[in-house]
Write a protein that holds these residues in place. Structure first.
Motif, PDB file in Angstrom:
ATOM      1  N   VAL A  34       0.859  -1.189   0.000  1.00  0.00           N
ATOM      2  CA  VAL A  34       0.000   0.000   0.000  1.00  0.00           C
ATOM      3  C   VAL A  34       0.888   1.229   0.000  1.00  0.00           C
ATOM      4  CG1 VAL A  34      -1.604   1.381   1.370  1.00  0.00           C
ATOM      5  CG2 VAL A  34      -1.935  -1.082   1.195  1.00  0.00           C
ATOM      6  N   ASP A  37      -1.468  -2.610  -4.143  1.00  0.00           N
ATOM      7  CA  ASP A  37      -2.900  -2.888  -4.209  1.00  0.00           C
ATOM      8  C   ASP A  37      -3.670  -1.604  -4.511  1.00  0.00           C
ATOM      9  OD1 ASP A  37      -2.983  -5.337  -1.498  1.00  0.00           O
ATOM     10  OD2 ASP A  37      -2.323  -5.452  -3.586  1.00  0.00           O
ATOM     11  N   HIS A  38      -3.316  -0.538  -3.822  1.00  0.00           N
ATOM     12  CA  HIS A  38      -3.957   0.736  -4.069  1.00  0.00           C
ATOM     13  C   HIS A  38      -3.116   1.835  -3.452  1.00  0.00           C
ATOM     14  CE1 HIS A  38      -5.576  -0.540  -0.104  1.00  0.00           C
ATOM     15  NE2 HIS A  38      -5.509   0.742   0.183  1.00  0.00           N
ATOM     16  N   CYS A  39      -3.545   3.076  -3.681  1.00  0.00           N
ATOM     17  CA  CYS A  39      -2.818   4.238  -3.190  1.00  0.00           C
ATOM     18  C   CYS A  39      -3.777   5.062  -2.350  1.00  0.00           C
ATOM     19  CB  CYS A  39      -2.311   5.062  -4.372  1.00  0.00           C
ATOM     20  SG  CYS A  39      -1.459   6.569  -3.896  1.00  0.00           S
ATOM     21  N   GLU A  40      -3.385   5.405  -1.127  1.00  0.00           N
ATOM     22  CA  GLU A  40      -4.242   6.220  -0.255  1.00  0.00           C
ATOM     23  C   GLU A  40      -3.700   7.640  -0.201  1.00  0.00           C
ATOM     24  OE1 GLU A  40      -5.833   2.860   2.885  1.00  0.00           O
ATOM     25  OE2 GLU A  40      -4.032   3.982   3.416  1.00  0.00           O
ATOM     26  N   LYS A  58     -17.602   6.610  -4.738  1.00  0.00           N
ATOM     27  CA  LYS A  58     -16.771   6.073  -5.814  1.00  0.00           C
ATOM     28  C   LYS A  58     -16.947   6.930  -7.068  1.00  0.00           C
ATOM     29  CE  LYS A  58     -16.490   1.412  -6.034  1.00  0.00           C
ATOM     30  NZ  LYS A  58     -16.712   0.020  -6.492  1.00  0.00           N
ATOM     31  N   VAL A  87      -4.222   2.523 -11.291  1.00  0.00           N
ATOM     32  CA  VAL A  87      -4.001   2.468  -9.849  1.00  0.00           C
ATOM     33  C   VAL A  87      -5.262   2.966  -9.143  1.00  0.00           C
ATOM     34  CG1 VAL A  87      -2.690   3.384  -7.898  1.00  0.00           C
ATOM     35  CG2 VAL A  87      -1.522   2.889 -10.067  1.00  0.00           C
ATOM     36  N   ALA A  88      -5.829   2.156  -8.270  1.00  0.00           N
ATOM     37  CA  ALA A  88      -7.003   2.585  -7.502  1.00  0.00           C
ATOM     38  C   ALA A  88      -6.549   3.572  -6.432  1.00  0.00           C
ATOM     39  CB  ALA A  88      -7.669   1.376  -6.848  1.00  0.00           C
ATOM     40  N   VAL A  89      -7.206   4.727  -6.362  1.00  0.00           N
ATOM     41  CA  VAL A  89      -6.816   5.778  -5.424  1.00  0.00           C
ATOM     42  C   VAL A  89      -7.928   6.001  -4.407  1.00  0.00           C
ATOM     43  CG1 VAL A  89      -6.166   8.200  -5.176  1.00  0.00           C
ATOM     44  CG2 VAL A  89      -5.400   6.908  -7.179  1.00  0.00           C
ATOM     45  N   HIS A  90      -7.583   5.979  -3.131  1.00  0.00           N
ATOM     46  CA  HIS A  90      -8.562   6.202  -2.060  1.00  0.00           C
ATOM     47  C   HIS A  90      -8.235   7.542  -1.410  1.00  0.00           C
ATOM     48  CE1 HIS A  90     -10.682   4.368   1.759  1.00  0.00           C
ATOM     49  NE2 HIS A  90     -11.350   5.355   1.222  1.00  0.00           N
ATOM     50  N   TRP A  94     -13.249   6.541  -3.468  1.00  0.00           N
ATOM     51  CA  TRP A  94     -12.397   5.696  -4.295  1.00  0.00           C
ATOM     52  C   TRP A  94     -12.444   6.189  -5.737  1.00  0.00           C
ATOM     53  CZ3 TRP A  94      -9.052   1.869  -3.080  1.00  0.00           C
ATOM     54  CH2 TRP A  94      -9.093   1.379  -1.759  1.00  0.00           C
ATOM     55  N   THR A 134     -11.461   5.018  -9.369  1.00  0.00           N
ATOM     56  CA  THR A 134     -11.105   3.755 -10.033  1.00  0.00           C
ATOM     57  C   THR A 134     -11.591   3.775 -11.473  1.00  0.00           C
ATOM     58  OG1 THR A 134     -13.200   2.782  -9.393  1.00  0.00           O
ATOM     59  CG2 THR A 134     -11.343   2.426  -7.909  1.00  0.00           C
TER      60      THR A 134
END
Lengths: 421, 421
Positions: free
Chosen positions: A4, A168-171, A195, A225-228, A240, A242
């Motif tokens: 992460v 997995d994703h970027c916060e 979302k 890249v999924a960004v939260h 999110w 995505t």
């Protein structure tokens, strides 16, 4: 459990207490079993303070030296966060942008990431360390000088690292709860968007939404890249960002959000002879100044005069330079005059849903009319409709659109004084 | 005209105005035709402030992270000085210790220079640039981590660079006019020493003189780098530290200066059995604590008791640790007790001239006796005589020695509040 990447902005690490709070969150993430890499900005107003110091010494600091100075800020917060994490019993290692393998162009103050070679990060992470990367910086490929990455840099660095590390994703941690359907300071009934798709976020960012920078979103989209985006002051879920969900277009909310922008001005070149090439010459002159033009409107030329007016919008800060470039052309092109209006605002509705729902434009314009807002310019894309209105009508227009498209929540949003940085 | 290395300490670059003043001096040196390389410390109290920030975040910061944090200070001042020089119309380039090719051991907080590979400095200097090197730092040979160099670091870096660059000489800028025949705050009639040899400077530094650090002087002696210690606030000549002049011993002043040190304490191990090996065990125990012992005195054992007392001096800050190490030995070695006295001071007269002039010791001791100062311990080298006296007698002893060896000037020295850093 995978990797992460977490990014913390300046307001999240404004002082020693905040740094310790962030350290707790990072350690908690690691304890959940993830490998954690953190990208961190300089503490609070450090970058501005360093800039002030530079201007005390020289009114026009050389860009290379300014980068050497400004990068001290992120270096400090990265080291301090690593210390705070060590104090909680875990191993942490800070790395400069150079040590992290962030290779950039040589444009000091606005460098672009060319490549990321994360070897040193991977070794440290595989050895069990939490890695803290100084944001906003990299190393120039040719000169090996330290560079800073321009606006939205730390967010972009975090996303780029997430891609390079197959995270997995970027916060992205900030001081607001996520992306809202409109600016909560204008629309108290704005809701957090759970979302949103990359394309919609790109439009929102381009149209004035200030939470995520355009470059960062584009990078995320390109690398998938999924960004939260979430608050560093609470544990609530944020927004999110995505890939667009396929196949649910029918249930899709038509509009995801309303963005506004007060930073533009409008230039109108009046009475341009309607000959082939004249419009081109006008825009070449402006392009030569490297000014980014946003919306362009050219009316059909008047039958009797054979002349037309061309209007375009651009950042207010570039207004003077653009006017000067155009005035210089007046004789050669033969237009009548250049008008400049910086009392405008841009309001946009964004939503992938509009691809499959007709009538969005009509509904938007009806809402504006009902609110007594006059439309000066219109510009659209597949998933966005923007209008230029008088500056004093911006708030009213945003509220009207928000209500017209059923975005109002039942309760008031908690309004932060946050800047979203 | 060749290369010159100039070093500016923290008090010389305490704020923007000071930086601009230093820039003028650097530019003036370049305009005289020299190639100039500058080593610069952090501005004013920056290092202490960064240390405070670290302690706010963690009571025991990991050494690697502390180095990452502290090195931000020199980075900032190097960049600011380069900006100020550019503002005066000359090209300047700042380099970190790592970029300058300063390769060190891996001991964070107290790294030693292993090698200097000044390729990047040479290229820049040959291209006509003034080069500013961030002092106090280098890069660890094995880990490639940033290191800080411990006490006296920036001076040592400057001398080491001067050697690596085959510079004509090295200028150490500070806030006093040079090395004085005694501390002007104790001896108003102290004079600036125009020229002093490496050996004498080594003794002065070892005996408490605070202007140049021991490591720096040793490096200069080993590499035969001429060092000019002078004030950054005036254009006066300072003190040249060079090879001893040969063949002029007869005309040589007998004593170059009087140094004093209030930082030591005395430990006496009372009633040590006079058997082979007992003294060794005592000093092994202390050595195991890595404490630096200075002077040692062992009296001849008393005929009737077969016991002797052993006294030695050490830094006050190490007193507790040494006492503890010795108490632990009391049973095994069988001595009577450990006495601790931190109310002492050390006064030393230094001069290569004493090699060829008999009677220096006698003259020194007579002067002390006339001043009513009791001598507790004595230690000598070829060019130095040190005595341990009561703390309250230090000033009187320094003044007496200064006068006895004809060092008094006719006029009062201008007393600075300078720390000599």
């Amino acid at each position: 459990m995978g990797r992460v990447v977490q990014k913390y902005g300046g307001s999240s690490v404004a002082d020693a207490e905040s740094i310790k709070r962030v350290a707790k969150r990072v350690v908690a993430t690691k304890q959940q079993g993830h490998d954690v890499v953190v990208v961190i900005s300089a503490m609070g107003d450090t970058t501005d303070e360093l800039m002030d110091l530079a201007l005390q010494v020289s009114p026009l600091p050389p860009p290379r030296e300014l980068d050497m100075l400004l990068t001290a800020g992120e270096r400090m917060s990265a080291a301090l966060l690593a210390m705070a994490i060590a104090d909680l019993g875990m191993h942490a290692r800070s790395l400069t942008g150079s040590q992290a393998g962030i290779i950039t162009t040589g444009t000091h103050g606005n460098a672009r990431i060319i490549d990321i070679t994360p070897g040193r990060i991977v070794s440290a992470v595989d050895a069990g360390d939490i890695v803290i990367v100084a944001g906003f910086q990299g190393v120039a490929q040719d000169t090996k000088d330290i560079t800073t990455l321009g606006r939205g840099a730390s967010d972009t660095t975090a996303v780029a690292l997430a891609a390079a590390l197959n995270a997995d994703h970027c916060e992205i941690y900030t001081d607001v709860d996520g992306i809202f359907t409109a600016d909560p300071r204008i629309v108290p009934s704005a809701r957090r968007i759970p979302k949103i798709s990359y394309e919609e976020m790109l439009e929102m960012a381009a149209c004035g939404a200030k939470i995520l920078h355009l470059r960062c979103v584009e990078y995320a989209r390109r690398e998938n890249v999924a960004v939260h985006v979430r608050s560093s002051f609470s544990d609530k879920d944020g927004t999110w960002v995505t890939e667009a969900e396929k196949g649910s277009a029918m249930e899709q909310a038509i509009i995801s959000g309303v963005a506004h922008d007060r930073g533009e001005a409008k230039i109108t070149v009046v009475g341009v002879p309607d000959r082939v090439g004249e419009a081109a010459r006008i825009f070449e002159a402006v392009a030569a100044t490297e000014i980014n033009i946003d919306m362009i409107v050219q009316n059909v030329s008047a039958v009797d005069t054979g002349r037309t007016d061309i209007s375009f919008t651009l950042p207010k800060t570039d207004g003077t330079a653009a006017k000067a470039a155009l005035e210089a052309l007046r004789e050669t092109v033969g237009f009548e005059q250049v008008l400049y209006d910086d009392q405008i605002g841009k309001v946009s509705v964004v939503g992938v849903g509009m691809r499959s729902h007709p009538g969005v434009t009509a509904k938007f314009f009806a809402a504006l009319a009902d609110a007594g807002v006059n439309i000066e310019m219109i510009s659209t894309s597949e998933i966005r409709i923007s209008v230029v209105v008088d500056q004093d009508d911006v708030d009213r227009a945003v509220v009207a659109a928000h209500t017209a498209f059923d975005l109002d929540s039942d309760s008031e949003a908690i309004v932060y004084a946050g800047t979203g940085r």
